[in-house]
Write a protein that holds these residues in place. Structure first.
Motif, mmCIF file in Angstrom:
data_model
loop_
_atom_site.group_PDB
_atom_site.id
_atom_site.type_symbol
_atom_site.label_atom_id
_atom_site.label_comp_id
_atom_site.label_asym_id
_atom_site.label_seq_id
_atom_site.Cartn_x
_atom_site.Cartn_y
_atom_site.Cartn_z
ATOM 1 N N GLN A 156 0.824 -1.200 0.000
ATOM 2 C CA GLN A 156 0.000 0.000 0.000
ATOM 3 C C GLN A 156 0.865 1.258 0.000
ATOM 4 O O GLN A 156 0.515 2.270 -0.619
ATOM 5 C CB GLN A 156 -0.929 -0.008 1.213
ATOM 6 N N HIS A 157 2.001 1.199 0.675
ATOM 7 C CA HIS A 157 2.921 2.338 0.662
ATOM 8 C C HIS A 157 3.470 2.573 -0.742
ATOM 9 O O HIS A 157 3.627 3.725 -1.176
ATOM 10 C CB HIS A 157 4.069 2.103 1.635
ATOM 11 N N LEU A 158 3.771 1.487 -1.449
ATOM 12 C CA LEU A 158 4.254 1.620 -2.827
ATOM 13 C C LEU A 158 3.168 2.235 -3.708
ATOM 14 O O LEU A 158 3.454 3.058 -4.588
ATOM 15 C CB LEU A 158 4.677 0.260 -3.374
ATOM 16 N N SER A 159 1.926 1.869 -3.455
ATOM 17 C CA SER A 159 0.805 2.448 -4.196
ATOM 18 C C SER A 159 0.710 3.953 -3.948
ATOM 19 O O SER A 159 0.442 4.733 -4.876
ATOM 20 C CB SER A 159 -0.500 1.766 -3.774
ATOM 21 N N VAL A 160 0.954 4.365 -2.712
ATOM 22 C CA VAL A 160 0.943 5.795 -2.387
ATOM 23 C C VAL A 160 2.051 6.518 -3.151
ATOM 24 O O VAL A 160 1.846 7.610 -3.692
ATOM 25 C CB VAL A 160 1.100 6.009 -0.872
ATOM 26 N N ILE A 161 3.227 5.912 -3.210
ATOM 27 C CA ILE A 161 4.346 6.507 -3.956
ATOM 28 C C ILE A 161 3.952 6.730 -5.411
ATOM 29 O O ILE A 161 4.188 7.807 -5.986
ATOM 30 C CB ILE A 161 5.594 5.604 -3.874
ATOM 31 N N LYS A 162 3.328 5.738 -6.017
ATOM 32 C CA LYS A 162 2.911 5.845 -7.420
ATOM 33 C C LYS A 162 1.865 6.931 -7.619
ATOM 34 O O LYS A 162 1.878 7.653 -8.626
ATOM 35 C CB LYS A 162 2.352 4.499 -7.900
ATOM 36 N N ARG A 163 0.954 7.064 -6.665
ATOM 37 C CA ARG A 163 -0.116 8.056 -6.793
ATOM 38 C C ARG A 163 0.399 9.477 -6.544
ATOM 39 O O ARG A 163 -0.069 10.434 -7.164
ATOM 40 C CB ARG A 163 -1.250 7.719 -5.823
ATOM 41 N N VAL A 164 1.360 9.606 -5.653
ATOM 42 C CA VAL A 164 1.918 10.927 -5.352
ATOM 43 C C VAL A 164 2.810 11.423 -6.482
ATOM 44 O O VAL A 164 2.748 12.586 -6.883
ATOM 45 C CB VAL A 164 2.717 10.895 -4.030
ATOM 46 N N ASP A 165 3.656 10.532 -7.009
ATOM 47 C CA ASP A 165 4.605 10.930 -8.070
ATOM 48 C C ASP A 165 4.662 9.837 -9.142
ATOM 49 O O ASP A 165 5.558 8.993 -9.144
ATOM 50 C CB ASP A 165 5.993 11.154 -7.462
ATOM 51 N N PRO A 166 3.696 9.842 -10.071
ATOM 52 C CA PRO A 166 3.623 8.794 -11.095
ATOM 53 C C PRO A 166 4.850 8.733 -12.002
ATOM 54 O O PRO A 166 5.130 7.688 -12.598
ATOM 55 C CB PRO A 166 2.376 9.181 -11.907
ATOM 56 N N GLN A 167 5.605 9.834 -12.103
ATOM 57 C CA GLN A 167 6.758 9.884 -13.009
ATOM 58 C C GLN A 167 8.057 9.438 -12.346
ATOM 59 O O GLN A 167 9.075 9.295 -13.009
ATOM 60 C CB GLN A 167 6.937 11.319 -13.538
ATOM 61 N N ALA A 168 8.020 9.209 -11.073
ATOM 62 C CA ALA A 168 9.249 8.866 -10.340
ATOM 63 C C ALA A 168 9.814 7.528 -10.798
ATOM 64 O O ALA A 168 9.078 6.558 -10.989
ATOM 65 C CB ALA A 168 8.967 8.819 -8.841
ATOM 66 N N LYS A 169 11.125 7.485 -10.970
ATOM 67 C CA LYS A 169 11.820 6.254 -11.370
ATOM 68 C C LYS A 169 12.859 5.821 -10.337
ATOM 69 O O LYS A 169 13.108 4.635 -10.149
ATOM 70 C CB LYS A 169 12.522 6.462 -12.722
ATOM 71 N N LYS A 170 13.464 6.808 -9.669
ATOM 72 C CA LYS A 170 14.527 6.522 -8.707
ATOM 73 C C LYS A 170 13.991 6.685 -7.288
ATOM 74 O O LYS A 170 13.571 7.778 -6.889
ATOM 75 C CB LYS A 170 15.719 7.452 -8.930
ATOM 76 N N LEU A 171 14.017 5.591 -6.528
ATOM 77 C CA LEU A 171 13.489 5.574 -5.170
ATOM 78 C C LEU A 171 14.616 5.420 -4.155
ATOM 79 O O LEU A 171 15.386 4.463 -4.218
ATOM 80 C CB LEU A 171 12.488 4.430 -4.999
ATOM 81 N N GLY A 172 14.712 6.354 -3.230
ATOM 82 C CA GLY A 172 15.679 6.253 -2.144
ATOM 83 C C GLY A 172 14.990 5.742 -0.883
ATOM 84 O O GLY A 172 13.900 6.204 -0.544
ATOM 85 N N ILE A 173 15.605 4.784 -0.219
ATOM 86 C CA ILE A 173 15.067 4.233 1.029
ATOM 87 C C ILE A 173 16.130 4.397 2.106
ATOM 88 O O ILE A 173 17.265 3.968 1.935
ATOM 89 C CB ILE A 173 14.705 2.749 0.885
ATOM 90 N N ILE A 174 15.756 5.008 3.229
ATOM 91 C CA ILE A 174 16.729 5.277 4.283
ATOM 92 C C ILE A 174 16.314 4.591 5.574
ATOM 93 O O ILE A 174 15.144 4.594 5.945
ATOM 94 C CB ILE A 174 16.901 6.800 4.499
ATOM 95 N N TYR A 175 17.283 3.962 6.254
ATOM 96 C CA TYR A 175 16.990 3.294 7.518
ATOM 97 C C TYR A 175 18.202 3.352 8.441
ATOM 98 O O TYR A 175 19.310 3.719 8.024
ATOM 99 C CB TYR A 175 16.566 1.835 7.289
#
Length: 334
Positions: A156-175
């Protein structure tokens, strides 16, 4: 001294030893209605998500009849200091606390190690309790530890990413490297996002002091950032947002409190509910329920949360359907 006398003395000593053990701490069966149990609550650090869990734990205990003068709660906050976790866990043991509640994985691990199977430990919002070694399995914990798990709804979080920025290709994940739950969620999101076609880059911090430098590097290399359910990242969320805002990079976090701190949107599992269910379980264990056969309760259902002020700042128009969903069943920050 003859053998008969020695035997008699030995029997008396053994009897007194057993009597001392039995009377040193009331058992579930021997407690009277006037007995006031002591519950230790150990929280890793102060930040809104964990504070909500703490509030929920207290309310859950109250729902089971443990409030006011019917319970003694010893609340300790380690402020992200490992030595504090050890000292505070030992404090509960020295006080013969009837039960301890661990808020966040490091707190739970410290309590479980100190208790060493001798007294119940209730987990409150722990990601991957089996993988972190706290229980044998979520269905049958098998020892003195059980509680609630707040697994993130990553798809569901990935779905939110797609809906917020449909053009995004590069995803940064920080932990945070020392946060088992944060690493667990980050690496699972990496797999899911790569499968969905994203170019994924993982970034790590050792402490919150690292956030400034790491965030600057990340913001120059990605289109969007995912911040998992991670205590270190949550504590440094405002620093992360200050950097990503300069580059107009949206941050999709795991929980609603991180949206309030500058994330743009998420589907968030209620941290209060995670704590509340842990408090209910703690109350039932105090009444005699066996932790070994008490399944861990995993909570995954979440609600939409959006930050309209942040969306406007970044020049992003959120889909009307997301905003409506948040307004009807969720949370909107303006």
């Amino acid at each position: 001294m003859n053998k008969r006398l020695l035997s008699t003395i030995a029997i008396i000593i053994a009897f007194l030893a057993v009597a001392f053990v039995i009377t040193s701490k009331p058992t579930q069966q021997s407690r009277t209605k006037t007995y006031v149990p002591t519950v230790g609550i150990l929280q890793l650090v102060t930040h809104p998500a964990l504070d909500e869990i703490h509030r929920g734990v207290v309310a859950g205990l109250k729902s089971q009849g443990y409030s006011g003068n019917k319970i003694k709660i010893d609340y300790q906050n380690a402020q992200a200091d490992q030595s504090n976790l050890k000292t505070m866990s030992q404090k509960f043991a020295n006080e013969n606390a009837d039960l301890a509640v661990g808020i966040a994985t490091p707190a739970a691990l410290s309590l479980a190690k100190t208790a060493d199977g001798s007294s119940p430990v209730i987990l409150a919002g722990i990601t991957d309790p089996a993988g972190s070694g706290l229980v044998k399995s979520t269905k049958r914990p098998g020892n003195n530890v059980t509680g609630t798990s707040g697994d993130s709804p990553l798809q569901q979080h990935l779905s939110v990413i797609k809906r917020v920025d449909p053009q995004a290709k590069k995803l940064g994940i920080i932990y945070t490297t020392s946060d088992h739950g944060g690493e667990y969620n980050a690496k699972n999101m990496e797999k899911i996002a790569k499968k969905a076609g994203y170019d994924v880059k993982l970034y790590t911090i050792s402490t919150t002091n690292d956030m400034q430098q790491v965030a600057e590097t990340m913001a120059n290399a990605v289109d969007v950032v995912y911040a998992p359910q991670d205590n270190g990242v949550a504590s440094a969320m405002k620093t992360l947002i200050n950097i990503t805002n300069k580059e107009k990079i949206p941050v999709i976090p795991a929980v609603n409190t991180m949206v309030k701190d500058g994330g743009i949107a998420t589907i968030s599992v209620s941290q209060y509910n995670i704590g509340y269910q842990a408090g209910v379980m703690a109350g039932r264990v105090l009444k005699g329920k066996d932790t070994a056969n008490y399944p861990v309760k995993t909570i995954t259902n979440g609600d939409m949360t959006v930050n309209l002020k942040q969306a406007k700042l970044l020049g992003i128009k959120l889909p009307t359907s997301m905003v409506t969903e948040a307004e009807n069943k969720g949370e909107v920050f303006k």
